[in-house]
Scaffold this motif. Structure first.
Motif, PDB file in Angstrom:
ATOM      1  N   PHE A   1     -28.368 -78.925 -17.763  1.00 13.61           N
ATOM      2  CA  PHE A   1     -29.367 -78.443 -16.811  1.00 13.61           C
ATOM      3  C   PHE A   1     -28.926 -78.674 -15.374  1.00 13.61           C
TER       4      PHE A   1
ATOM      5  N   SER B   1     -32.412 -73.241 -19.849  1.00 15.30           N
ATOM      6  CA  SER B   1     -33.803 -73.432 -20.215  1.00 15.30           C
ATOM      7  C   SER B   1     -34.270 -72.391 -21.225  1.00 15.30           C
TER       8      SER B   1
ATOM      9  N   ASP C   1     -23.174 -80.098 -17.030  1.00  9.18           N
ATOM     10  CA  ASP C   1     -24.349 -80.638 -17.715  1.00  9.18           C
ATOM     11  C   ASP C   1     -25.273 -79.491 -18.106  1.00  9.18           C
TER      12      ASP C   1
ATOM     13  N   THR D   1     -28.674 -73.229 -15.710  1.00 11.21           N
ATOM     14  CA  THR D   1     -29.692 -73.770 -16.595  1.00 11.21           C
ATOM     15  C   THR D   1     -29.676 -72.995 -17.905  1.00 11.21           C
TER      16      THR D   1
END
Lengths: 286, 286
Positions: free
Chosen positions: B91, B97, B89, B95
């Motif tokens: 996040f 971000s 996935d 991550t």
């Protein structure tokens, strides 16, 4: 064989190719209606669009049915392929361990098809998943019943600087008091706790317990309809979020712990501050 | 628009219908090769089976490339639809971000397509996801560098009776010492920490710190290749798991906290005890 297939969070398009392949080859298809049945389950056109996609008839199974008919489901799974569809992931916020344990005890093979769960999808707000402490559940308070075991857990998480995911109460197929008295099966309309109610209850408990675990100014993130087209995510203080209309369910809430700069940068995108809040959020986060 | 699309954990069949629809309409397709590139990425036939499924050419982007070419990726996303594919996935354990923050700062719309992550797929072992504390990372020790900040975190989790997910080190595209000295770019072969190594390092740190946080007899669950056809899950003490061959990567480890009866019932299915362990596990858990 018993296939437990996660459907993901949004709608019929969130099944995986593997999940779709499995459900299409199953002879019998059940779908859990325990909890997060909103996006798919309640609306009858939700079910029929699933049935069309799968080319199968779906039997919607509420908690009672799964408990009562587990033997039947399992005996079917012994001689044929049976799918048990679960909104989100099989072992996410709702667990289906009981059915799996019974199946395995009977020597029935179980296969799980993974999917997204609210437990990992909340990562989208920028708070890192590995920095969460224990998850808590916030139950609906009544005049006389205000269970607050979540308070101590939040206190411990915050003591360690960790974020806390709050899962909000879902009341589906609760027998009405009247029906219990009359000995008939009648149910209360379904209720889903909003972020607003959750925050009010959280602050009520803080006032009762007085340990200064959080307050009006504590930073939180509210999530509504995570994974759907109308997903809404807003970061703000408890006071700010308490007055925002997040719309239809399901909602959940994160109480933010100690943040790293990267987490803060992401959170900033979800903070309110414009008049045109909802529009803003949908554009940014949907 | 920038689409960040989770691919799930196993192979090309773990993308969702929504994810597939998005990637098919994108003009440019990048795929991260940061971390969990094993199942899909390393093997070139893995990539080509994805390309075939999508009807698109995929540019595999390692960490360097994403950092160096982020401007290019983002400028493409400004005028066309660009997919950034992420194993698991978006996040989850890894991550992304940074890319999202840069995109949003430039006013580029970002959409995330969720999928399963190791962070929720570990739910299959029966330990409830909401009873996990902070996640820790176990880095490869060297003779002179033995960072052990995970120890204190595990101590805190266990103090609260919570389970601990240990993510195990992945070393990909690490410049070799030799190449650093010569100023040329040459890389060490990729390394993935096994459950065996993780347990050895955990016990080494326990011996150094001596706080009795865990020991040889502490119950754990080892996961290998979670979500793939050859997934292997075994519950046992550190001593037991240390000598089990879990096979090829990726591995992760859960240190079990205080358990409820329902959790114990599920865990029992993953415990060793037969001669024919691997066979048994594959049948039960795959």
């Amino acid at each position: 064989m018993l296939f437990i297939i996660g459907l993901g969070l949004g709608d019929e398009k969130d099944i995986t190719l593997r999940g779709l392949e499995c459900v299409r080859k199953c002879e019998k298809v059940y779908m859990e209606a325990y909890t997060s049945l909103l996006s798919f389950g309640l609306a009858s056109d939700g079910i029929s669009s699933l049935e069309k996609l799968y080319g199968k008839t779906i039997t919607v199974a509420d908690r009672e049915m799964v408990e009562e008919k587990a033997d039947q489901i399992l005996s079917e799974a012994r001689t044929s392929d049976v799918a048990f569809l679960v909104v989100g992931d099989a072992f996410g916020a709702t667990t289906h361990s009981d059915l799996v344990v019974r199946a395995k005890s009977l020597g029935i093979e179980v296969r799980v098809v993974y999917n997204a769960s609210v437990m990992n999808a909340i990562g989208i707000c920028g708070l890192q998943l590995y920095r969460y402490g224990e998850t808590v559940s916030i139950p609906f308070f009544t005049e006389t019943w205000k269970p607050s075991s979540f308070y101590e857990k939040i206190q411990k998480n915050r003591g360690l600087g960790l974020h806390t995911l709050c899962l909000l109460d879902i009341r589906v197929k609760e027998p009405s008091l009247e029906s219990l008295c009359r000995g008939r099966k009648e149910y209360e309309p379904p209720r889903f706790m909003s972020i607003n109610t959750a925050i009010e209850q959280l602050l009520e408990v803080e006032q009762m317990e007085g340990q200064s675990v959080y307050n009006d100014d504590t930073l939180c993130v509210g999530f509504a309809r995570l994974g759907s087209e109308s997903q809404m995510i807003v970061a703000g203080t408890m006071k700010q979020l308490r007055s925002i209309d997040f719309g239809s369910p399901l909602h959940c809430l994160v109480i933010v712990g100690k943040t790293h700069p990267v987490e803060e940068e992401m959170l900033d995108f979800y903070k309110s501050g414009t008049e045109n809040l909802e529009q803003d959020v949908v554009n940014v986060a949907a």
